[in-house]
Write a protein that holds these residues in place. Structure first.
Motif, PDB file in Angstrom:
ATOM      1  N   THR A 104       0.803  -1.228   0.000  1.00 28.19           N
ATOM      2  CA  THR A 104       0.000   0.000   0.000  1.00 28.19           C
ATOM      3  C   THR A 104       0.828   1.267   0.000  1.00 28.19           C
ATOM      4  OG1 THR A 104      -0.131  -0.190   2.402  1.00 28.19           O
ATOM      5  CG2 THR A 104      -1.963  -1.117   1.118  1.00 28.19           C
ATOM      6  N   ILE A 105       2.040   1.194   0.547  1.00 29.09           N
ATOM      7  CA  ILE A 105       2.939   2.349   0.553  1.00 29.09           C
ATOM      8  C   ILE A 105       4.344   1.877   0.197  1.00 29.09           C
ATOM      9  CG2 ILE A 105       1.564   3.620   2.253  1.00 29.09           C
ATOM     10  CD1 ILE A 105       3.686   2.849   4.359  1.00 29.09           C
ATOM     11  N   PRO A 106       5.229   2.785  -0.187  1.00 26.39           N
ATOM     12  CA  PRO A 106       6.585   2.365  -0.535  1.00 26.39           C
ATOM     13  C   PRO A 106       7.329   1.781   0.661  1.00 26.39           C
ATOM     14  CG  PRO A 106       6.124   4.582  -1.355  1.00 26.39           C
ATOM     15  CD  PRO A 106       5.008   4.225  -0.426  1.00 26.39           C
ATOM     16  N   VAL A 107       8.333   0.986   0.353  1.00 24.47           N
ATOM     17  CA  VAL A 107       9.273   0.521   1.372  1.00 24.47           C
ATOM     18  C   VAL A 107      10.705   0.904   1.008  1.00 24.47           C
ATOM     19  CG1 VAL A 107       7.831  -1.374   2.155  1.00 24.47           C
ATOM     20  CG2 VAL A 107       9.452  -1.768   0.299  1.00 24.47           C
ATOM     21  N   TRP A 122       7.496  -1.753   7.789  1.00 19.33           N
ATOM     22  CA  TRP A 122       7.431  -0.498   7.050  1.00 19.33           C
ATOM     23  C   TRP A 122       5.989  -0.040   6.858  1.00 19.33           C
ATOM     24  CZ3 TRP A 122      11.729   2.246   5.338  1.00 19.33           C
ATOM     25  CH2 TRP A 122      12.951   1.602   5.512  1.00 19.33           C
ATOM     26  N   TYR A 123       5.079  -0.979   6.737  1.00 16.68           N
ATOM     27  CA  TYR A 123       3.686  -0.610   6.479  1.00 16.68           C
ATOM     28  C   TYR A 123       3.000  -0.029   7.715  1.00 16.68           C
ATOM     29  CZ  TYR A 123       4.440  -3.176   2.163  1.00 16.68           C
ATOM     30  OH  TYR A 123       4.937  -3.594   0.958  1.00 16.68           O
ATOM     31  N   THR A 124       3.592  -0.218   8.895  1.00 19.03           N
ATOM     32  CA  THR A 124       3.042   0.392  10.112  1.00 19.03           C
ATOM     33  C   THR A 124       3.842   1.616  10.533  1.00 19.03           C
ATOM     34  OG1 THR A 124       4.338  -1.160  11.464  1.00 19.03           O
ATOM     35  CG2 THR A 124       2.073  -1.786  10.926  1.00 19.03           C
ATOM     36  N   SER A 125       4.790   2.030   9.718  1.00 18.94           N
ATOM     37  CA  SER A 125       5.566   3.240   9.987  1.00 18.94           C
ATOM     38  C   SER A 125       4.948   4.438   9.268  1.00 18.94           C
ATOM     39  CB  SER A 125       7.017   3.045   9.545  1.00 18.94           C
ATOM     40  OG  SER A 125       7.643   2.019  10.276  1.00 18.94           O
ATOM     41  N   PHE A 126       5.412   5.606   9.642  1.00 26.13           N
ATOM     42  CA  PHE A 126       5.017   6.866   9.005  1.00 26.13           C
ATOM     43  C   PHE A 126       3.522   7.150   9.120  1.00 26.13           C
ATOM     44  CE2 PHE A 126       8.770   5.441   6.418  1.00 26.13           C
ATOM     45  CZ  PHE A 126       9.671   6.300   7.022  1.00 26.13           C
ATOM     46  N   THR A 127       2.893   6.690  10.206  1.00 20.95           N
ATOM     47  CA  THR A 127       1.473   7.028  10.411  1.00 20.95           C
ATOM     48  C   THR A 127       1.286   8.494  10.750  1.00 20.95           C
ATOM     49  OG1 THR A 127       1.637   6.340  12.723  1.00 20.95           O
ATOM     50  CG2 THR A 127       0.862   4.695  11.125  1.00 20.95           C
ATOM     51  N   LEU A 128       2.374   9.185  11.062  1.00 20.02           N
ATOM     52  CA  LEU A 128       2.282  10.623  11.319  1.00 20.02           C
ATOM     53  C   LEU A 128       1.726  11.369  10.111  1.00 20.02           C
ATOM     54  CD1 LEU A 128       3.011  12.968  13.312  1.00 20.02           C
ATOM     55  CD2 LEU A 128       5.221  13.105  12.127  1.00 20.02           C
ATOM     56  N   ARG A 129       1.869  10.757   8.932  1.00 20.26           N
ATOM     57  CA  ARG A 129       1.363  11.420   7.729  1.00 20.26           C
ATOM     58  C   ARG A 129      -0.127  11.702   7.836  1.00 20.26           C
ATOM     59  NH1 ARG A 129       1.555   5.938   6.409  1.00 20.26           N
ATOM     60  NH2 ARG A 129      -0.149   5.126   5.087  1.00 20.26           N
ATOM     61  N   HIS A 130      -0.872  10.823   8.498  1.00 21.33           N
ATOM     62  CA  HIS A 130      -2.311  11.041   8.646  1.00 21.33           C
ATOM     63  C   HIS A 130      -2.590  12.235   9.556  1.00 21.33           C
ATOM     64  CE1 HIS A 130      -2.829   7.313   6.546  1.00 21.33           C
ATOM     65  NE2 HIS A 130      -2.291   6.590   7.513  1.00 21.33           N
ATOM     66  N   ASP A 131      -1.799  12.389  10.604  1.00 20.79           N
ATOM     67  CA  ASP A 131      -1.967  13.541  11.500  1.00 20.79           C
ATOM     68  C   ASP A 131      -1.613  14.837  10.778  1.00 20.79           C
ATOM     69  OD1 ASP A 131      -2.497  12.076  14.139  1.00 20.79           O
ATOM     70  OD2 ASP A 131      -0.626  11.162  13.484  1.00 20.79           O
ATOM     71  N   PHE A 185      10.774   4.860  12.835  1.00 25.40           N
ATOM     72  CA  PHE A 185      11.497   6.109  12.692  1.00 25.40           C
ATOM     73  C   PHE A 185      10.963   7.178  13.637  1.00 25.40           C
ATOM     74  CE2 PHE A 185      11.659   3.786   8.700  1.00 25.40           C
ATOM     75  CZ  PHE A 185      13.030   3.651   8.548  1.00 25.40           C
ATOM     76  N   ASP A 186      11.865   8.044  14.044  1.00 24.44           N
ATOM     77  CA  ASP A 186      11.579   9.074  15.045  1.00 24.44           C
ATOM     78  C   ASP A 186      11.209  10.381  14.356  1.00 24.44           C
ATOM     79  OD1 ASP A 186      11.482  10.760  17.219  1.00 24.44           O
ATOM     80  OD2 ASP A 186      13.667  10.879  17.466  1.00 24.44           O
ATOM     81  N   ASN A 187       9.921  10.612  14.192  1.00 25.84           N
ATOM     82  CA  ASN A 187       9.429  11.852  13.615  1.00 25.84           C
ATOM     83  C   ASN A 187       8.251  12.352  14.447  1.00 25.84           C
ATOM     84  OD1 ASN A 187      11.034  11.964  11.015  1.00 25.84           O
ATOM     85  ND2 ASN A 187      10.068   9.965  10.828  1.00 25.84           N
ATOM     86  N   THR A 188       8.183  13.654  14.640  1.00 29.67           N
ATOM     87  CA  THR A 188       7.131  14.259  15.463  1.00 29.67           C
ATOM     88  C   THR A 188       6.676  15.554  14.800  1.00 29.67           C
ATOM     89  OG1 THR A 188       8.018  13.333  17.508  1.00 29.67           O
ATOM     90  CG2 THR A 188       6.590  15.246  17.731  1.00 29.67           C
ATOM     91  N   LEU A 189       5.375  15.794  14.827  1.00 29.99           N
ATOM     92  CA  LEU A 189       4.816  17.039  14.294  1.00 29.99           C
ATOM     93  C   LEU A 189       4.731  18.048  15.428  1.00 29.99           C
ATOM     94  CD1 LEU A 189       3.516  18.623  11.960  1.00 29.99           C
ATOM     95  CD2 LEU A 189       1.295  17.701  12.705  1.00 29.99           C
ATOM     96  N   TRP A 190       5.375  19.192  15.235  1.00 27.68           N
ATOM     97  CA  TRP A 190       5.380  20.284  16.204  1.00 27.68           C
ATOM     98  C   TRP A 190       4.665  21.489  15.608  1.00 27.68           C
ATOM     99  CZ3 TRP A 190       8.300  20.064  20.937  1.00 27.68           C
ATOM    100  CH2 TRP A 190       9.093  18.913  21.082  1.00 27.68           C
ATOM    101  N   VAL A 191       4.103  22.319  16.487  1.00 28.13           N
ATOM    102  CA  VAL A 191       3.514  23.583  16.057  1.00 28.13           C
ATOM    103  C   VAL A 191       4.226  24.704  16.803  1.00 28.13           C
ATOM    104  CG1 VAL A 191       1.646  23.438  17.771  1.00 28.13           C
ATOM    105  CG2 VAL A 191       1.393  24.943  15.773  1.00 28.13           C
TER     106      VAL A 191
END
Length: 600
Positions: A48-51, A486-495, A578-584
């Motif tokens: 469903t998404i790239p790896v 990989w398919y359970t990573s990068f869910t931050l994209r939805h946020d 992977f360590d990614n966080t959305l900040w405002v």
């Protein structure tokens, strides 16, 4: 008596022998195509998404830029050629969503993975197989691990294999009756290969030279071939060079890197790579790849020793083209071998070869069906034993005891157990060698014991079952355990998408500080992933160790000292590897999100 594989150039109208095309044979062919189609769809179903956040996203991003939709990406790592991307452009016009376009790319990969049956079957027919059994054999190739698992991805591999197989049958047809149209079709196909991936550059060079030599007394034919190749390759290369600087801030020059590796080639590293990849030709395709290569060599020698004098025919073309691809692959991995990179897969690197090995495997299955001359059979057995001995005695001791590997680099061997994923103590050098030698023995027994009428059905059907079982094992045992995380990573994209939908005027940037990605460099994976997921929207990249962000929203790490110092608040955190966080950042948007209860 068995029908020999002749060293003389073959023509479709002169081929005889093999099992007859009965109704049962055609039924078997239909079942084989259905099975191959189902297998390719099955392996791709969950993709469903790239790896691969270099190759796969590079092809989709090329297509986005060519479509004229949105802003160019700001990628890290290497760029990719345009041949596959051109085919994805219409999907951007229709879908305008990166994940949907990616799934269309996977669907296209599946289609190419199945369509390769057509040119391979046509080649098998010209090598003496009855058409229905040629279709079964071609279906076997399409479900072999080295080919089948590539349907998981939006990569160009299956498309390149389809082009190589098409070029092979076009070369045979051109040799049968050289004409301007056939020269143009063959040359354009070869040129589109190099527009798709640089590893196939030797193919177009060999093709154009071969056309000129074959048609040396027919200038219109030669001119058609040269003009067709130039008409495809030159615009493709110019477009690539115009596109790369728009998306890669530190654009890697692949041609320069390849030339550097050639000029700095370590002889021992190159010899190790050559032996390892020769063993891959043998072991990864259950000996039929090696048998196909031996047969092509025999056919080429027959062309050179023809009764009417030396002739440079399609076997010579195929042998030269494969030698060029092999040389390219050897040069590419010789340097990391020489510097003792801790990678297991470098010592039997097969990804660059598999696109051509599919054709050689088809030739090998046809030879197994029709038997072989005594000299060819002996050369096959000697090559199998010699390559295996050289690999196990010379190359195997050089492989590092600890390291890592990528399944896509050795796809023809991943049905076996490997370190890391399966807990094996070493890569499957022994078991793959034994399987290859067992295949040699079975092929020899089929020549000795099976009558020609039955051999096509037994060999073709047997290869289909073996390849299918191996392909399924490769998918279940290796591909899914390797890539499911990989398919359970990068869910931050939805946020991020949810926040931007609620606040469409909000600005966003990506902070490359302190990225801990392990693939392709320090900042490749996460950076490229969010460039992909948020396309076609622009996503500026900065480093907060050097400057403060200018945007209201920032994708950075979970621990972000500068952000905390400036008063930034966390909106959401990524999941997975992977360590990614959305900040405002402080301001009206932060106040709105806090009032809505959307901040930590």
């Amino acid at each position: 008596m068995p029908v020999a594989v002749s060293a003389e150039p073959v023509r479709a109208t002169r081929i005889t022998g093999g099992a007859p095309a009965t109704r049962a044979a055609w039924a078997a062919a239909a079942v084989a195509v259905v099975v191959a189609t189902a297998a390719n769809i099955w392996v791709a179903w969950g993709s469903t998404i790239p790896v691969f956040y270099t190759d796969e996203v590079g092809y989709v991003a090329n297509a986005q830029l060519l479509s004229g939709i949105g802003a160019p990406r700001d990628f890290s790592a290497s760029s990719y050629y345009l041949g596959w991307s051109v085919l994805l452009v219409p999907f951007w016009w229709i879908l305008q969503d990166p994940e949907h376009v990616y799934r269309a790319a996977v669907a296209g990969s599946v289609a190419c993975g199945v369509l390769v049956i057509w040119p391979l079957a046509a080649l098998g027919r010209r090598l003496g197989m009855a058409m229905p059994w040629a279709i079964v054999a071609a279906a076997a190739v399409s479900v072999a691990p080295g080919h089948l698992v590539m349907s998981n991805f939006g990569l160009a591999e299956n498309f390149i294999t389809l082009l190589v197989a098409t070029a092979a049958i076009l070369a045979v047809r051109f040799a049968e009756s050289p004409s301007a149209i056939r020269a143009a079709l063959l040359a354009a196909t070869g040129a589109y290969l190099v527009v798709t991936h640089a590893r196939t550059a030797p193919v177009v060079l060999v093709t154009v030279l071969w056309i000129v030599v074959v048609a040396r007394r027919r200038w219109r034919v030669s001119l058609a071939g040269v003009a067709a190749a130039a008409a495809v390759a030159v615009p493709g290369f110019l477009a690539y060079n115009a596109l790369v600087p728009q998306m890669y801030s530190a654009a890697s020059n692949r041609e320069e890197r390849g030339l550097t590796r050639l000029l700095q080639l370590d002889p021992l590293g190159a010899l190790t790579a050559f032996v390892g990849q020769s063993w891959y030709v043998f072991a990864a395709w259950y000996a039929v790849g090696l048998l196909g290569l031996v047969v092509v060599v025999a056919l080429a020698i027959g062309e050179w020793r023809g009764r009417r004098g030396p002739r440079i025919g399609p076997a010579t073309w195929g042998l030269a083209a494969f030698a060029g691809v092999l040389a390219f692959s050897v040069i590419w991995v010789a340097t990391p071998i020489a510097r003792d990179d801790p990678r297991f897969d470098l010592y039997a690197y097969g990804r660059y070869l598999d696109v051509a090995l599919a054709v050689l495997a088809m030739v090998g299955i046809a030879a197994a069906v029709r038997s072989a001359r005594r000299a060819t059979a002996l050369a096959f057995g000697a090559a199998a034993l010699g390559i295996t001995a050289l690999f196990l005695l010379v190359v195997r001791p050089q492989v590092p005891r600890e390291g890592w590997w990528g399944p896509n680099s050795v796809p023809g061997l991943i049905q076996w157990s490997w370190p890391n994923i399966h807990g094996a103590s070493e890569p499957p050098w022994i078991v793959a060698s034994l399987a290859g030698l067992a295949a040699v023995l079975l092929i020899a027994l089929s020549w000795l014991l099976l009558p020609a009428r039955r051999r096509a059905a037994v060999v073709a059907s047997g290869m289909l079952l073996v390849m299918l079982a191996s392909g399924i094992a490769a998918e279940v045992r290796t591909i899914r355990p390797s890539f499911d995380p990989w398919y359970t990573s990068f869910t931050l994209r939805h946020d991020v998408e949810r926040t931007l939908e609620a606040h469409p005027d909000a600005s966003l940037s990506f902070d490359r500080r302190n990225l801990s990605d392990t693939l392709g460099g320090v900042d490749t994976v996460s950076r490229n992933a969010y460039q992909f997921f948020l396309s076609p929207r622009a996503l500026p990249v900065f480093d907060s160790d050097d400057e403060a962000p200018e945007s209201e929203l920032v994708i950075s790490r979970g621990d972000w000292p500068l952000g905390e110092e400036l008063g930034a608040r966390v909106v959401a955190r990524d999941t997975g590897m992977f360590d990614n966080t959305l900040w405002v950042m402080p301001g009206d948007l932060q106040d709105e999100l806090e009032a809505a209860g959307e901040l930590e």
